[in-house]
Design a protein around this motif. Structure first.
Motif, PDB file in Angstrom:
ATOM      1  N   ARG A  23      33.290  39.032  30.215  1.00 17.47           N
ATOM      2  CA  ARG A  23      32.781  38.099  29.207  1.00 17.47           C
ATOM      3  C   ARG A  23      31.327  38.427  28.873  1.00 17.47           C
ATOM      4  O   ARG A  23      30.921  38.416  27.706  1.00 17.47           O
ATOM      5  N   GLU A  28      36.678  38.589  35.256  1.00 12.00           N
ATOM      6  CA  GLU A  28      36.670  38.041  33.893  1.00 12.00           C
ATOM      7  C   GLU A  28      35.266  37.622  33.479  1.00 12.00           C
ATOM      8  O   GLU A  28      34.838  37.867  32.336  1.00 12.00           O
ATOM      9  N   ALA A  29      34.543  37.009  34.385  1.00 14.54           N
ATOM     10  CA  ALA A  29      33.173  36.587  34.071  1.00 14.54           C
ATOM     11  C   ALA A  29      32.304  37.781  33.707  1.00 14.54           C
ATOM     12  O   ALA A  29      31.469  37.714  32.772  1.00 14.54           O
ATOM     13  N   THR A  58      47.652  39.919  31.297  1.00 12.73           N
ATOM     14  CA  THR A  58      46.236  40.293  31.333  1.00 12.73           C
ATOM     15  C   THR A  58      45.803  40.884  29.998  1.00 12.73           C
ATOM     16  O   THR A  58      44.686  40.634  29.527  1.00 12.73           O
ATOM     17  N   ASP A  97      44.717  39.023  42.522  1.00 14.60           N
ATOM     18  CA  ASP A  97      44.387  37.749  41.876  1.00 14.60           C
ATOM     19  C   ASP A  97      43.065  37.177  42.380  1.00 14.60           C
ATOM     20  O   ASP A  97      42.338  36.522  41.640  1.00 14.60           O
ATOM     21  N   TYR A  98      42.774  37.427  43.670  1.00 13.24           N
ATOM     22  CA  TYR A  98      41.697  36.693  44.326  1.00 13.24           C
ATOM     23  C   TYR A  98      40.323  36.911  43.716  1.00 13.24           C
ATOM     24  O   TYR A  98      39.425  36.087  43.872  1.00 13.24           O
ATOM     25  N   GLN A  99      40.111  38.013  42.978  1.00 11.82           N
ATOM     26  CA  GLN A  99      38.784  38.237  42.414  1.00 11.82           C
ATOM     27  C   GLN A  99      38.812  38.326  40.886  1.00 11.82           C
ATOM     28  O   GLN A  99      37.837  38.772  40.265  1.00 11.82           O
ATOM     29  N   GLN A 100      39.890  37.865  40.261  1.00 12.02           N
ATOM     30  CA  GLN A 100      39.980  37.969  38.811  1.00 12.02           C
ATOM     31  C   GLN A 100      39.004  37.056  38.081  1.00 12.02           C
ATOM     32  O   GLN A 100      38.538  37.388  36.987  1.00 12.02           O
ATOM     33  N   GLU A 101      38.671  35.933  38.667  1.00 12.69           N
ATOM     34  CA  GLU A 101      37.712  35.041  38.007  1.00 12.69           C
ATOM     35  C   GLU A 101      36.357  35.718  37.854  1.00 12.69           C
ATOM     36  O   GLU A 101      35.727  35.641  36.802  1.00 12.69           O
ATOM     37  N   SER A 102      35.913  36.396  38.907  1.00 15.84           N
ATOM     38  CA  SER A 102      34.616  37.063  38.837  1.00 15.84           C
ATOM     39  C   SER A 102      34.670  38.276  37.908  1.00 15.84           C
ATOM     40  O   SER A 102      33.707  38.572  37.195  1.00 15.84           O
ATOM     41  N   LYS A 121      45.195  38.035  27.730  1.00 19.06           N
ATOM     42  CA  LYS A 121      43.925  37.382  28.050  1.00 19.06           C
ATOM     43  C   LYS A 121      42.752  38.169  27.479  1.00 19.06           C
ATOM     44  O   LYS A 121      41.837  37.592  26.879  1.00 19.06           O
TER      45      LYS A 121
END
Length: 445
Positions: free
Chosen positions: A440, A436-437, A153, A429-434, A156
């Motif tokens: 960003r 990260e968004a 992480t 893991d389940y909410q890492q995409e949101s 990333k």
């Protein structure tokens, strides 16, 4: 993302339900009830003593007066007192354990709720990325799931921010930590991040880094009075919270579920201040439960240094389980401790799935055993990805002339067990995409 009701790990667990009236009872009142019940049962107090404890001394005095009328009346009245005391003790004890169970149920519901997490305003208002920086990470080891996930992480985050990132495997060796920090100073890095290393074990290297003007952030690491760590990505009371919440899991899944006495084994690295603090707070919560009428005891404490967990702990676990075959549950300071202990037990067929093992971190390895029906039953998920995001954001704030926010700003720790475990991977893991968004957007990348 919706706002979640983040669990508040206050020592007072503010409001509980009175099972007798259906109304709320404060933690202080609850412990008062528990204390009265314990005294009545253990000391066998008479009616006068019990009523005095409950604030009803006048009725006890009337009964005593009746007892002095005649010898026969005294005999009859005394018998009545004996009967009343037994009933009163049983009723009060039942009320105490009922209130305690209601409190545990309420806290468990909060701990296991995995509602989406929203970033707080202070983080959302953080500055845009300051590119071109170099960060050096010093983890206690990269041999466990948690540290590997944290390192990835960090990589990333640094990639998004346009920073360089350096780390390595230091094998829980103080000399290697010192050499790594010296290397970081020589590289003229812009930030130093420490992972699960108490400041007292690397005091001189940290002083040198601070003197060189390098900001030092940490996670799950105990500082000294010198405040060598500017901030931590973990919560300020993370160690205490681990102890409190792992007790809740152990009681919920063992003592409350079975209705039988709890016989507990504990495992921890003695050189880790936060592990010792977590263990101490686990015992504090156990003592409060005992005051409420819960039957629980720690049969054995097994201590193994982190560097020896893979080689020494499996054998120790076999020995302590053989010596305490009637144990019902086990507490571990971290998932890697539990996994190494289970490696030994599995090799000799002692990985009894009827036992309740609780731990902290909710790593993929722990969850795999749990979902397969093994002894590993619940783990308090350290939100290590969030610690990484928070620390990298705090470095960027420092580079922008702002103060770091620390882990209290974002630390969605939850208890993971079979009914809320993710299908694959780590629990967060389940909410890492949101997440990260969102970062960003914050950093403008």
């Amino acid at each position: 993302m919706q706002q979640s009701d983040e669990q508040k790990p206050k020592d007072d667990m503010d409001e509980k339900t009175d099972v007798a009236t259906g109304g709320p009872v404060s933690r202080r009142e609850f412990l008062k009830i528990a204390g009265i019940a314990g005294a009545a049962v253990s000391l066998g107090a008479g009616l006068g003593g019990l009523m005095a404890a409950c604030g009803e001394a006048e009725e006890a005095t009337t009964t005593t007066a009746a007892a002095t009328t005649t010898t026969a009346a005294a005999t009859t009245t005394t018998a009545a007192v004996t009967t009343t005391t037994a009933a009163g003790s049983t009723t009060t004890a039942a009320s105490a354990i009922g209130a305690y169970n209601a409190m545990i149920d309420e806290e468990w519901a909060k701990l296991t709720d995995l509602s989406p997490i929203v970033l707080p305003p202070d983080i959302l208002e953080s500055p845009k990325a300051v590119p071109g920086k170099k960060i050096y990470g010093v983890p206690i080891t990269l041999s466990c799931d948690t540290c590997q996930m944290t390192s990835k992480t960090y990589e990333k985050c640094c990639e998004l921010l346009g920073w360089g990132f350096t780390t390595g495997e230091f094998g829980a060796d103080e000399n290697k930590f010192a050499a790594a920090i010296d290397q970081a100073i020589g590289m003229k890095v812009d930030g130093l991040d420490i992972w699960v290393i108490d400041a007292k074990t690397i005091l001189e290297p940290l002083r040198k880094a601070k003197k060189a003007g390098i900001p030092i952030l940490a996670s799950f690491s105990v500082d000294t009075e010198e405040d060598l760590y500017m901030s931590q990505g973990s919560k300020s009371n993370f160690a205490e919270e681990r102890g409190w919440n792992t007790w809740i899991a152990a009681y919920k899944l063992d003592g409350q579920a079975s209705g039988k006495p709890m016989k507990i084994l504990t495992f921890l690295p003695p050189g880790s201040a936060f592990a010792v603090t977590a263990h101490d707070n686990f015992k504090i919560k156990m003592d409060e439960a005992i005051a409420a009428g819960v039957q629980a005891e720690i049969l054995a404490v097994t201590e193994t240094n982190v560097a020896e967990e893979a080689t020494v702990l499996p054998g120790k676990a076999i020995s302590v389980v053989r010596a305490n075959a009637d144990y019902t549950s086990a507490w571990c300071a971290a998932d890697n401790t539990a996994i190494q202990a289970m490696t030994g037990l599995r090799s000799v067929g002692l990985d009894d799935s009827s036992k309740i093992w609780v731990s902290t971190d909710a790593t993929a390895s722990f969850l795999e055993n749990m979902k397969a029906g093994g002894p590993l039953k619940a783990s308090f998920g350290s939100p290590v990805r969030y610690c990484a995001w928070v620390n990298m954001n705090d470095f960027n704030r420092i580079f922008s002339g702002l103060a770091p926010l620390g882990g209290d700003a974002l630390y969605p720790a939850k208890m993971i067990y079979k009914d809320n475990a993710p299908a694959t991977g780590e629990w967060d893991d389940y909410q890492q995409e949101s997440v990260e968004a969102e970062f960003r957007k914050i950093w403008g990348v």
